[in-house]
Design a protein around this motif. Structure first.
Motif, PDB file in Angstrom:
ATOM      1  N   GLY A 129      44.979  58.068 -97.010  1.00 42.63           N
ATOM      2  CA  GLY A 129      43.976  57.995 -96.124  1.00 42.63           C
ATOM      3  C   GLY A 129      42.781  58.596 -96.667  1.00 42.63           C
ATOM      4  N   LEU A 130      42.615  58.558 -97.862  1.00 45.56           N
ATOM      5  CA  LEU A 130      41.287  58.972 -98.748  1.00 45.56           C
ATOM      6  C   LEU A 130      41.861  60.069 -99.607  1.00 45.56           C
ATOM      7  CD1 LEU A 130      37.709  59.248 -97.744  1.00 45.56           C
ATOM      8  CD2 LEU A 130      38.853  61.450 -98.620  1.00 45.56           C
ATOM      9  N   THR A 131      41.177  59.833-100.863  1.00 47.33           N
ATOM     10  CA  THR A 131      41.386  60.998-101.829  1.00 47.33           C
ATOM     11  C   THR A 131      39.768  61.010-102.482  1.00 47.33           C
ATOM     12  OG1 THR A 131      41.955  59.211-103.668  1.00 47.33           O
ATOM     13  CG2 THR A 131      43.525  60.436-102.728  1.00 47.33           C
ATOM     14  N   HIS A 134      39.855  57.223-104.433  1.00 51.11           N
ATOM     15  CA  HIS A 134      40.218  56.050-103.578  1.00 51.11           C
ATOM     16  C   HIS A 134      40.108  56.350-101.950  1.00 51.11           C
ATOM     17  CE1 HIS A 134      41.324  53.868-107.247  1.00 51.11           C
ATOM     18  NE2 HIS A 134      41.719  55.146-107.862  1.00 51.11           N
ATOM     19  N   HIS A 135      39.810  54.851-101.422  1.00 48.35           N
ATOM     20  CA  HIS A 135      39.854  54.972 -99.803  1.00 48.35           C
ATOM     21  C   HIS A 135      40.556  53.528 -99.548  1.00 48.35           C
ATOM     22  CE1 HIS A 135      39.646  56.153 -95.730  1.00 48.35           C
ATOM     23  NE2 HIS A 135      38.212  56.138 -95.682  1.00 48.35           N
ATOM     24  N   PRO A 136      41.864  53.492-100.096  1.00 47.84           N
ATOM     25  CA  PRO A 136      42.139  51.836-100.032  1.00 47.84           C
ATOM     26  C   PRO A 136      42.527  51.307 -98.470  1.00 47.84           C
ATOM     27  CG  PRO A 136      44.156  53.424-100.425  1.00 47.84           C
ATOM     28  CD  PRO A 136      42.696  54.153-100.503  1.00 47.84           C
ATOM     29  N   GLY A 165      28.747  56.217-107.031  1.00 51.56           N
ATOM     30  CA  GLY A 165      29.976  55.318-107.550  1.00 51.56           C
ATOM     31  C   GLY A 165      31.234  56.171-107.276  1.00 51.56           C
ATOM     32  N   ASN A 166      31.327  56.298-105.819  1.00 48.76           N
ATOM     33  CA  ASN A 166      32.471  57.055-105.275  1.00 48.76           C
ATOM     34  C   ASN A 166      33.971  56.549-105.018  1.00 48.76           C
ATOM     35  OD1 ASN A 166      32.102  55.952-103.145  1.00 48.76           O
ATOM     36  ND2 ASN A 166      30.921  57.360-102.042  1.00 48.76           N
ATOM     37  N   ASN A 167      34.563  57.155-104.398  1.00 47.14           N
ATOM     38  CA  ASN A 167      35.999  56.683-103.808  1.00 47.14           C
ATOM     39  C   ASN A 167      35.699  55.302-103.460  1.00 47.14           C
ATOM     40  OD1 ASN A 167      34.647  57.808-101.634  1.00 47.14           O
ATOM     41  ND2 ASN A 167      36.372  59.206-101.031  1.00 47.14           N
ATOM     42  N   MET A 168      34.880  54.991-102.452  1.00 47.97           N
ATOM     43  CA  MET A 168      34.779  53.600-101.722  1.00 47.97           C
ATOM     44  C   MET A 168      34.408  52.779-102.836  1.00 47.97           C
ATOM     45  SD  MET A 168      35.400  53.589 -98.576  1.00 47.97           S
ATOM     46  CE  MET A 168      34.920  51.653 -98.616  1.00 47.97           C
ATOM     47  N   THR A 227      27.093  50.429 -98.307  1.00 42.99           N
ATOM     48  CA  THR A 227      26.834  51.743 -98.830  1.00 42.99           C
ATOM     49  C   THR A 227      27.433  52.841 -98.333  1.00 42.99           C
ATOM     50  OG1 THR A 227      24.833  53.206 -99.241  1.00 42.99           O
ATOM     51  CG2 THR A 227      24.916  52.475 -96.920  1.00 42.99           C
ATOM     52  N   ASP A 228      27.255  54.008 -98.543  1.00 48.29           N
ATOM     53  CA  ASP A 228      28.062  55.220 -98.295  1.00 48.29           C
ATOM     54  C   ASP A 228      27.372  56.430 -98.563  1.00 48.29           C
ATOM     55  OD1 ASP A 228      30.164  56.758 -97.412  1.00 48.29           O
ATOM     56  OD2 ASP A 228      31.450  56.595 -99.384  1.00 48.29           O
ATOM     57  N   VAL A 229      27.698  57.526 -98.025  1.00 51.80           N
ATOM     58  CA  VAL A 229      27.156  58.962 -98.040  1.00 51.80           C
ATOM     59  C   VAL A 229      26.800  59.081 -99.743  1.00 51.80           C
ATOM     60  CG1 VAL A 229      28.021  59.973 -95.842  1.00 51.80           C
ATOM     61  CG2 VAL A 229      29.235  60.109 -98.124  1.00 51.80           C
ATOM     62  N   TRP A 230      25.841  59.931 -99.841  1.00 53.65           N
ATOM     63  CA  TRP A 230      25.372  60.257-101.237  1.00 53.65           C
ATOM     64  C   TRP A 230      26.139  61.492-101.688  1.00 53.65           C
ATOM     65  CZ3 TRP A 230      19.386  59.867 -99.859  1.00 53.65           C
ATOM     66  CH2 TRP A 230      19.113  58.523 -99.975  1.00 53.65           C
ATOM     67  N   SER A 232      29.638  62.960-100.899  1.00 52.00           N
ATOM     68  CA  SER A 232      30.944  62.788-100.378  1.00 52.00           C
ATOM     69  C   SER A 232      31.741  64.202-100.360  1.00 52.00           C
ATOM     70  CB  SER A 232      32.049  61.955-101.199  1.00 52.00           C
ATOM     71  OG  SER A 232      31.642  60.879-101.253  1.00 52.00           O
ATOM     72  N   MET A 233      32.585  64.211 -99.330  1.00 50.11           N
ATOM     73  CA  MET A 233      33.363  65.479 -99.076  1.00 50.11           C
ATOM     74  C   MET A 233      33.739  66.265-100.354  1.00 50.11           C
ATOM     75  SD  MET A 233      35.439  64.360 -95.466  1.00 50.11           S
ATOM     76  CE  MET A 233      36.091  62.645 -96.052  1.00 50.11           C
ATOM     77  N   GLY A 234      33.483  67.455-100.477  1.00 47.02           N
ATOM     78  CA  GLY A 234      33.682  68.575-101.670  1.00 47.02           C
ATOM     79  C   GLY A 234      32.546  68.313-102.380  1.00 47.02           C
ATOM     80  N   HIS A 267      29.034  49.739 -93.681  1.00 50.68           N
ATOM     81  CA  HIS A 267      29.041  51.337 -93.915  1.00 50.68           C
ATOM     82  C   HIS A 267      30.190  52.127 -93.179  1.00 50.68           C
ATOM     83  CE1 HIS A 267      27.935  55.821 -94.309  1.00 50.68           C
ATOM     84  NE2 HIS A 267      26.743  55.668 -94.575  1.00 50.68           N
ATOM     85  N   CYS A 268      31.223  52.828 -94.099  1.00 44.74           N
ATOM     86  CA  CYS A 268      32.504  53.140 -93.885  1.00 44.74           C
ATOM     87  C   CYS A 268      32.288  54.446 -92.439  1.00 44.74           C
ATOM     88  CB  CYS A 268      33.217  53.435 -95.026  1.00 44.74           C
ATOM     89  SG  CYS A 268      32.840  54.966 -95.642  1.00 44.74           S
ATOM     90  N   LEU A 269      31.118  54.908 -92.636  1.00 45.55           N
ATOM     91  CA  LEU A 269      30.679  56.025 -91.796  1.00 45.55           C
ATOM     92  C   LEU A 269      31.577  57.309 -92.174  1.00 45.55           C
ATOM     93  CD1 LEU A 269      30.684  54.192 -88.205  1.00 45.55           C
ATOM     94  CD2 LEU A 269      28.789  54.465 -89.847  1.00 45.55           C
ATOM     95  N   PRO A 270      31.207  58.586 -92.009  1.00 46.33           N
ATOM     96  CA  PRO A 270      30.026  58.792 -91.044  1.00 46.33           C
ATOM     97  C   PRO A 270      28.750  58.347 -92.151  1.00 46.33           C
ATOM     98  CG  PRO A 270      30.851  60.926 -91.998  1.00 46.33           C
ATOM     99  CD  PRO A 270      31.920  59.620 -92.249  1.00 46.33           C
ATOM    100  N   ALA A 271      27.659  58.162 -91.185  1.00 48.60           N
ATOM    101  CA  ALA A 271      26.367  57.895 -91.869  1.00 48.60           C
ATOM    102  C   ALA A 271      25.520  59.112 -91.727  1.00 48.60           C
ATOM    103  CB  ALA A 271      25.621  56.723 -91.314  1.00 48.60           C
TER     104      ALA A 271
HETATM  105  N1  NVA Z   1      33.079  58.799 -99.580  1.00 46.81           N
HETATM  106  C1  NVA Z   1      33.022  59.554 -98.297  1.00 46.81           C
HETATM  107  C2  NVA Z   1      33.810  58.662 -97.553  1.00 46.81           C
HETATM  108  C3  NVA Z   1      34.037  59.172 -96.183  1.00 46.81           C
HETATM  109  C4  NVA Z   1      34.742  58.461 -95.195  1.00 46.81           C
HETATM  110  C5  NVA Z   1      33.940  60.872 -98.795  1.00 46.81           C
HETATM  111  O1  NVA Z   1      34.541  60.756 -99.651  1.00 46.81           O
HETATM  112  O2  NVA Z   1      33.224  61.934 -98.047  1.00 46.81           O
END
Ligand code: NVA
Ligand code: CP
Length: 322
Positions: A129-131, A134-136, A165-168, A227-230, A232-234, A267-271
């Motif tokens: 459910g996201l690492t 990856h976010h498959p 160039g992140n998980n998404m 696009t996606d956040v600049w 990411s979490m972490g 955009h996968c959000l959150p934006a």
């Molecule tokens: N790249 C973002 C996706 C959030 C759904 C993150 O990992 O925080």
């Protein structure tokens, strides 16, 4: 408990064949139609899934919860802070024990190695459910959304990724390889996707997967802009620095003008409005982000059904058969 000698894990897009990806998306489209018809479909009665989340989530958590409840099953949310994992219990033991209670485990965590390790010792399907890498599940509902809005096969489309160039980005790279669509990624120097993931996809894909630093080049004549956040979490501590570096990568009207006139924006959000995407584009006519968010729920149903092998567990004839 749904123990199986070969549980169907879903850890990266590359775990699936082209046919499996297309099957899951077409199934999600059918499940969406069924949901909209109001007809109940409850093949997961008496099944329980666990959501083991080490990072925050709105969409992934709630879409999996709603999906499982609508399928007639039950959900238990496992905040890692409340588990013995927090006090050092090994992933191996956690996976073995949870396999005795649950039918499927959805995991949101940091390193991909954590979901790999859980899957290794789990007798039930483990779904990523996201690492950090990856976010498959997200990319499948993204592609489902593209397919709803574009009357063409994915391999006839030109897709742009603009930003980190992140998980998404990694999941989109793997999806491009499996489905054979053209993908151009524009990422600032030092923020490129993982080289090995990119190289492998480039060498296996039927269509070009191109990396550039130029966002205009990436979106030129594209059908889909992502696009996606600049940060990411972490990566929260790097947010200020990233805001400066990524400023030329904002998806705004000027950038959108380079794409095809009927291009859609994902955009996968959150934006973060005013950062990776302008308010005008996010809320404008090219944006499909709200459909994209909704589709997560339908797609998660298809993934759960596939992972727990519920297909065909239909109590009464329904629109799925038409
Ligand atoms: N790249 C973002 C996706 C959030 C759904 C993150 O990992 O925080
Ligand atoms: N897109 C997505 O995964 O959102 P959440 O972080 O809210 O789950």
């Amino acid at each position: 408990m749904n123990n199986s000698p070969n549980p169907r894990h879903y850890l990266t897009v590359s775990d699936l064949s082209t046919n499996e990806i297309l099957f899951l998306i077409s199934r999600a489209l059918k499940l969406k139609k069924l949901y909209k018809s109001g007809q109940p479909y409850r093949p997961a009665m008496n099944k329980v899934i666990g959501l083991l989340f080490e990072k925050p989530s709105t969409r992934t958590r709630v879409s999996f919860e709603a999906a499982m409840l609508q399928l007639g099953g039950n959900v238990t949310f496992l905040s890692s802070n409340d588990l013995q994992l927090k006090r050092g219990e090994p992933l191996k033991d956690t996976a073995k024990v949870l396999s005795r209670y649950l039918d499927c485990l959805v995991v949101r965590t940091f390193g991909q190695g954590i979901v790999d390790e859980l899957a290794r010792w789990s007798d039930i399907p483990v779904i990523n459910g996201l690492t950090d890498q990856h976010h498959p599940c997200q990319v499948l509902s993204d592609i489902m959304t593209v397919m709803e809005h574009k009357d063409r096969e994915m391999r006839a489309l030109k897709v742009a990724w603009v930003g980190d160039g992140n998980n998404m980005a990694h999941s989109w790279i793997q999806a491009a390889c499996r489905l054979g669509f053209a993908l151009t990624l524009a990422c600032p120097e030092g923020y490129e996707p993982d080289r090995e993931t990119l190289n492998r996809a480039q060498s296996e894909s039927a269509a070009p997967i191109i990396l550039t630093t130029d966002p205009q080049e990436a979106v030129e004549t594209s059908d889909v802009i992502n696009t996606d956040v600049w940060a990411s979490m972490g990566h929260e501590k790097e947010a200020a620095k990233r805001r400066e570096i990524f400023a030329p990568y904002q998806v705004n009207d000027a950038l959108l003008a380079r794409a095809k006139t009927d291009a859609i924006v994902l955009h996968c959000l959150p934006a973060h409005r005013g950062e990776e995407i302008s308010e005008d584009v996010l809320e404008g006519p090219h944006s499909v982000v709200w459909d994209q968010a909704e589709n997560k729920m339908h797609l998660q149903k298809a993934v759960l059904e596939w992972a727990m092998q519920l297909e065909g567990v239909v109590s009464s004839p329904c629109a799925l058969d038409t």
